[in-house]
Design a protein around this motif. Structure first.
Motif, PDB file in Angstrom:
ATOM      1  N   ALA A 225     -49.441   6.634 -14.520  1.00  0.00           N
ATOM      2  CA  ALA A 225     -49.588   7.840 -13.753  1.00  0.00           C
ATOM      3  C   ALA A 225     -49.080   7.991 -12.828  1.00  0.00           C
ATOM      4  O   ALA A 225     -49.397   9.428 -11.730  1.00  0.00           O
ATOM      5  CB  ALA A 225     -51.351   7.479 -13.511  1.00  0.00           C
ATOM      6  N   ASN A 226     -47.537   7.610 -12.313  1.00  0.00           N
ATOM      7  CA  ASN A 226     -46.948   7.461 -11.011  1.00  0.00           C
ATOM      8  C   ASN A 226     -47.984   7.409  -9.628  1.00  0.00           C
ATOM      9  O   ASN A 226     -47.287   8.521  -8.411  1.00  0.00           O
ATOM     10  CB  ASN A 226     -46.292   9.693 -10.918  1.00  0.00           C
ATOM     11  N   LEU A 227     -48.634   6.453  -9.469  1.00  0.00           N
ATOM     12  CA  LEU A 227     -49.131   6.159  -8.731  1.00  0.00           C
ATOM     13  C   LEU A 227     -48.996   4.450  -8.087  1.00  0.00           C
ATOM     14  O   LEU A 227     -49.283   3.660  -8.697  1.00  0.00           O
ATOM     15  CB  LEU A 227     -50.498   5.919  -9.115  1.00  0.00           C
ATOM     16  N   PHE A 228     -47.137   4.790  -7.304  1.00  0.00           N
ATOM     17  CA  PHE A 228     -46.685   4.310  -6.841  1.00  0.00           C
ATOM     18  C   PHE A 228     -47.351   3.803  -5.333  1.00  0.00           C
ATOM     19  O   PHE A 228     -48.331   3.965  -4.857  1.00  0.00           O
ATOM     20  CB  PHE A 228     -45.087   4.655  -7.209  1.00  0.00           C
ATOM     21  N   GLU A 229     -46.954   2.814  -4.090  1.00  0.00           N
ATOM     22  CA  GLU A 229     -47.301   2.391  -2.954  1.00  0.00           C
ATOM     23  C   GLU A 229     -47.541   3.588  -2.179  1.00  0.00           C
ATOM     24  O   GLU A 229     -48.548   3.857  -1.432  1.00  0.00           O
ATOM     25  CB  GLU A 229     -45.963   1.558  -3.082  1.00  0.00           C
ATOM     26  N   PHE A 230     -46.796   4.669  -2.414  1.00  0.00           N
ATOM     27  CA  PHE A 230     -46.666   5.746  -1.526  1.00  0.00           C
ATOM     28  C   PHE A 230     -47.958   6.638  -1.801  1.00  0.00           C
ATOM     29  O   PHE A 230     -49.450   6.913  -1.335  1.00  0.00           O
ATOM     30  CB  PHE A 230     -45.554   6.672  -1.166  1.00  0.00           C
ATOM     31  N   GLU A 231     -48.693   7.058  -3.715  1.00  0.00           N
ATOM     32  CA  GLU A 231     -49.523   7.523  -3.650  1.00  0.00           C
ATOM     33  C   GLU A 231     -50.588   6.722  -3.402  1.00  0.00           C
ATOM     34  O   GLU A 231     -52.261   7.425  -3.932  1.00  0.00           O
ATOM     35  CB  GLU A 231     -48.864   7.787  -5.462  1.00  0.00           C
ATOM     36  N   GLN A 232     -50.686   5.592  -3.556  1.00  0.00           N
ATOM     37  CA  GLN A 232     -51.655   4.155  -3.437  1.00  0.00           C
ATOM     38  C   GLN A 232     -52.624   4.266  -2.099  1.00  0.00           C
ATOM     39  O   GLN A 232     -53.690   4.409  -1.718  1.00  0.00           O
ATOM     40  CB  GLN A 232     -51.514   3.216  -4.206  1.00  0.00           C
ATOM     41  N   GLU A 233     -50.917   4.705  -0.981  1.00  0.00           N
ATOM     42  CA  GLU A 233     -51.419   5.129   0.178  1.00  0.00           C
ATOM     43  C   GLU A 233     -52.810   5.893   0.764  1.00  0.00           C
ATOM     44  O   GLU A 233     -53.349   5.932   0.902  1.00  0.00           O
ATOM     45  CB  GLU A 233     -50.251   4.975   1.340  1.00  0.00           C
ATOM     46  N   VAL A 234     -51.579   7.246  -0.080  1.00  0.00           N
ATOM     47  CA  VAL A 234     -52.964   8.079   0.465  1.00  0.00           C
ATOM     48  C   VAL A 234     -54.278   7.824  -0.410  1.00  0.00           C
ATOM     49  O   VAL A 234     -55.795   8.142   0.197  1.00  0.00           O
ATOM     50  CB  VAL A 234     -51.975   9.125  -0.915  1.00  0.00           C
ATOM     51  N   LEU A 235     -54.188   7.740  -1.681  1.00  0.00           N
ATOM     52  CA  LEU A 235     -55.534   7.518  -1.994  1.00  0.00           C
ATOM     53  C   LEU A 235     -56.903   6.401  -1.512  1.00  0.00           C
ATOM     54  O   LEU A 235     -57.758   6.710  -1.712  1.00  0.00           O
ATOM     55  CB  LEU A 235     -55.418   6.838  -3.412  1.00  0.00           C
ATOM     56  N   HIS A 236     -56.117   5.782  -0.782  1.00  0.00           N
ATOM     57  CA  HIS A 236     -56.319   4.679   0.328  1.00  0.00           C
ATOM     58  C   HIS A 236     -57.446   5.073   1.455  1.00  0.00           C
ATOM     59  O   HIS A 236     -58.245   5.218   1.720  1.00  0.00           O
ATOM     60  CB  HIS A 236     -56.104   2.853   0.439  1.00  0.00           C
TER      61      HIS A 236
END
Length: 846
Positions: A225-236
């Protein structure tokens, strides 16, 4: 007295909900203060709590945002007491717990937020002064659980004991309430009604990131789903803005998030049911990420990812939550498939299709379908169409990029501070999306990008002596920081966490680098790095670990390998490297030669070296110190990701390592339990490594050789379409296999069949010596260079007596960086690219 139950900016400290309004709307992040107010009657501790109404979904402890930073935590607690009519309690509020959360790097205005819990013990007479009403009550913990049963409907299903709520669901939901309430009050008051010593808890984003280890089963879906570390930071960040100060996202917050994302209102409640896999009544951050991944438009619907999505789909349509799909529930699924695929949704057509499809599963109970039967039927392709179900209206990052403009405006920052930059390379290929996301502190620059970027001050001043760093200080530690404040440097430095880590001696990569210095020397225990202990103080032999703690070493290496893997996943398959640059070939477990290169070329470390460093693969096997070589290279990659580049060679393969030494070295050094974990973590990093580097857009660097025209027309851009990760390149990407294994053809040594193959296949012929891949001719190389507007190709893969060899009219250069390879007398060399010139440097490693 009237008690307000909502936060209204700075105007009212009041009693606040658990981090967001009862509607679940997003709130700006700021410190929160909770006040646990209690008194003791006949050895029974009773707490002042707000029992939820039908519109709310939690038990509330009096709490408030610290709306004005200067007001402070204690003053906020005192205002809460004042609002409750308890202006001067006999006991002042005591700090019971401070929970400090390190914010994701995307949050530009601050680095941490805190939830501070105060405890106030009242006398009986003081407790009587507080006016309690319909919702505000004095309750013991047992009474809280009894009261909760009235509100079962708020958590899903129906009242306990009804057919819509299983016993397991009741138990999980009760634990959800206990978890939320006790998160605030547990540890604040002991069994005797006294306040223990205050507790400080530090929470970091790395603690909740969906990654390797405990999340290994979830990781393929999240990455697809292309949810790498940067994307997870935004989601966090999004998660915290809907939950803080409490740790879980409850139904109102998640449903509001889905509505804002664009989901239809009739999908919202089933979506929460599908996302709450544990039936806990609330989502952890990892649950939240997996739920977002399961509905991503790009999420794969085959293999482990497909199974995870099908489990999500099953829960969505299991409306009564009994763990089975009744026919009516299954028919709802078929109806949605027909609608999404533009098939007939007429009642009789759907009924007929649903009956026929239901039978193909061959359920044990003809009236219901179990989860295992559903997964088996979909996996065996007996039932088709589920891939179109529950796809988000748009990618979550596109949605958040628009809504975060509001956050940026509040923080008075430019939109670029949230760093939603992405690199798009090539088309989707196979089962991988080639979209890569940049870390805020890892910018993959192409030549010419530097012209678009201004210079900025680094965050540290470094003192050196005799080739060693002896002191590091941040700029704002010096006198004259007022001048720095005027330029904005102080604020800039405070937010550059990676720069701070680079010189932090306790940061795992630096601990590993220091440990390797110990390995290299004959140091005794007094010289051990960073608190590592040893049972013997006698000197040890060089290049041994002595009595070093192997468990600690292995765990640190696993952490570094996992971190490096995340960096590799965010890099394109062909990294762009600027000159000046050192290019090194095969190392093959030769730690001695590797440190010789360090002492000559980057003795202050890559960060302070005025050149980039590029390795061409084959780090393990053939030599005795493969583990140490990998530990060194991955540590420097993590410490200096913009300066230190690692490509994959043909020995960064599990199947090859099992035939040589590296597999056994991991087991020998770390034992039968930890050894396999270390080996797998390292190979998971290898699976994500780039396969080529392009220096100044003119020099292609790779391990083996160029590839035939059948792959992307022979254009180097085809490299960026290679899937990632690759656990079995031979099967998953023939192009990657060619890059890792190909050799230049020695045409004078070829037989008639070999020469004929070169002529018939545009300069490529089977690589008979290796039994796989191809060899390529000078004509093929020349055509490749002209087609891609390149000047040279630099590769490794073959030992050379002088450490290097020029081929094919000087346009192809082989470099080998391990001397005395397998007992030979060869030298080690590297290539230095600078000012449009390639210089060969041979190293005396004696």
């Amino acid at each position: 007295m009237s008690v307000s139950m909502r936060v209204n900016g700075a105007a009212s400290p009041s009693l606040a909900s658990t981090g967001c309004s009862s509607s679940g709307a997003r709130m700006m992040l700021s410190d929160h203060v909770s006040v646990v107010i209690y008194f003791v009657v006949r050895n029974d501790v009773r707490f002042l709590l707000n029992v939820p109404s039908n519109s709310d979904n939690s038990f509330w402890v009096p709490n408030s945002r610290v709306a004005v930073p200067d007001s402070g935590w204690l003053k906020t607690a005192e205002r809460i007491l004042h609002e409750l009519g308890c202006d001067a309690p006999s006991q002042r509020p005591d700090t019971a717990r401070i929970t400090r959360i390190s914010l994701p790097a995307v949050h530009v205005s601050q680095q941490t937020i805190s939830h501070v819990t105060f405890a106030v013990k009242l006398m009986d007479t003081e407790a009587a002064q507080i006016m309690i009403g319909r919702n505000l009550k004095w309750l013991s913990i047992n009474e809280v659980m009894d009261t909760w049963t009235q509100f079962w409907g708020l958590f899903g299903g129906g009242p306990p004991g009804s057919s819509a709520a299983s016993n397991a669901g009741v138990s999980m939901a009760i634990r959800s309430v206990q978890d939320e309430l006790l998160h605030v009050i547990q540890g604040v008051v002991d069994a005797n009604g006294n306040n223990p010593a205050p507790v400080v808890q530090e929470l970091h984003f790395s603690d909740v990131l969906v990654g390797l280890g405990v999340d290994a089963a979830r990781l393929p879906l999240v990455e697809s789903a292309n949810l790498f570390e940067f994307e997870q930071e935004v989601l966090h960040q999004e998660f915290l803005m809907r939950t803080f100060p409490f740790p879980k996202l409850k139904r109102p917050g998640y449903c509001q998030f889905l509505i804002e994302w664009g989901w239809a209102k009739d999908q919202i409640q089933p979506m929460f049911r599908a996302s709450d896999a544990s039936g806990f009544g609330a989502l952890s951050f990892r649950d939240f990420v997996v739920a977002v991944a399961a509905t991503a438009p790009s999420a794969q619907h085959g293999g482990p990812c497909g199974e995870a999505r099908c489990r999500y789909i099953f829960r969505y349509y299991d409306a009564n939550e009994d763990g089975f799909l009744e026919f009516s529930e299954f028919k709802s699924m078929v109806t949605d498939i027909h609608r999404l695929k533009n098939l007939s949704t007429a009642v009789e057509d759907v009924e007929r299709a649903a009956h026929a499809s239901f039978l193909v599963f061959e359920p044990e109970n003809p009236k219901v379908l179990s989860l295992s039967e559903f997964l088996y039927g979909v996996g065996q392709l007996k039932f088709r169409g589920t891939s179109v179900l529950l796809r988000a209206p748009r990618p979550v990052m596109d949605f958040l990029q628009t809504v975060y403009q509001d956050v940026v405006d509040v923080n008075e920052k430019s939109a670029s501070d949230l760093n939603f930059n992405t690199v798009q390379s090539g088309d989707d290929v196979g089962n991988n999306r080639s979209r890569k996301t940049r870390y805020d502190n890892v910018r993959v620059l192409t030549p010419g990008d530097e012209l678009q970027q201004g210079y900025e001050l680094a965050a540290h001043s470094v003192k050196v002596r005799s080739g060693s760093i002896i002191n590091v200080m941040t700029l704002w530690e010096y006198q004259g920081t007022e001048t720095l404040k005027e330029t904005g440097v102080e604020h800039l430095g405070l937010n550059r966490i990676h720069s701070t880590d680079t010189f932090n001696k306790t940061w795992p990569p630096n601990v590993m680098i220091a440990s390797l210095k110990f390995f290299e020397g004959n140091t005794h225990s007094m010289m051990f790095p960073y608190g590592v202990t040893c049972s013997s103080e006698t000197p040890k032999q060089k290049y041994t670990w002595g009595s070093y703690d192997r468990i600690q070493l292995g765990k640190n290496l696993i952490y570094i390998a996992n971190t490096a893997r995340k960096l590799f996943l965010h890099e394109p398959r062909m990294v762009q490297v600027r000159s000046p640059a050192y290019i090194l070939g095969d190392i093959h477990g030769n730690f001695h030669d590797l440190t010789c290169f360090e002492k000559v070329f980057w003795h202050l470390g890559p960060t302070l070296t005025p050149a980039n460093i590029l390795f061409l693969g084959d780090y393990v096997d053939r030599g005795n110190m493969g583990v140490e070589v990998v530990a060194y290279l991955l540590s420097h990659k993590v410490a200096a990701p913009e300066k230190f580049f690692l490509l994959r060679g043909n020995h960064e393969l599990r199947s090859v390592q099992k035939m040589f030494q590296f597999h056994d070295q991991c087991f020998s050094l770390f034992g039968p339990t930890l050894g396999p974990e270390v080996w797998e973590a390292i190979n998971s990093a290898f699976d994500a490594m780039p396969l080529a580097g392009l220096i100044d857009k003119k020099i292609l660097c790779l391990h083996g050789g160029i590839f035939p025209n059948e792959y992307g027309g022979g254009l180097v851009d085809a490299i960026n379409t290679i899937p990632v990760p690759l656990s079995d390149p031979e099967k998953e990407s023939p192009l990657a296999w060619e890059i890792m294994w190909n050799d230049p053809a020695h045409e004078q040594a070829l037989t008639g069949n070999g020469l004929m193959s070169l002529k018939l296949n545009a300069g490529f012929a089977p690589n008979v010596r290796r039994g796989t891949a191809h060899v390529f001719s000078q004509a093929a190389l020349q055509a490749f260079l002209e087609r891609n507007k390149l000047s040279h190709v630099i590769r490794a893969h073959e030992v050379q007596q002088a450490g290097f060899q020029l081929h094919q009219k000087g346009r192809l250069l082989t470099v080998f960086s391990s001397s005395q390879y397998c007992g030979y007398s060869n030298e080690a060399a590297c290539v230095f690219a600078e000012n449009n010139r390639l210089r060969i440097i041979r190293l005396d490693t004696s």
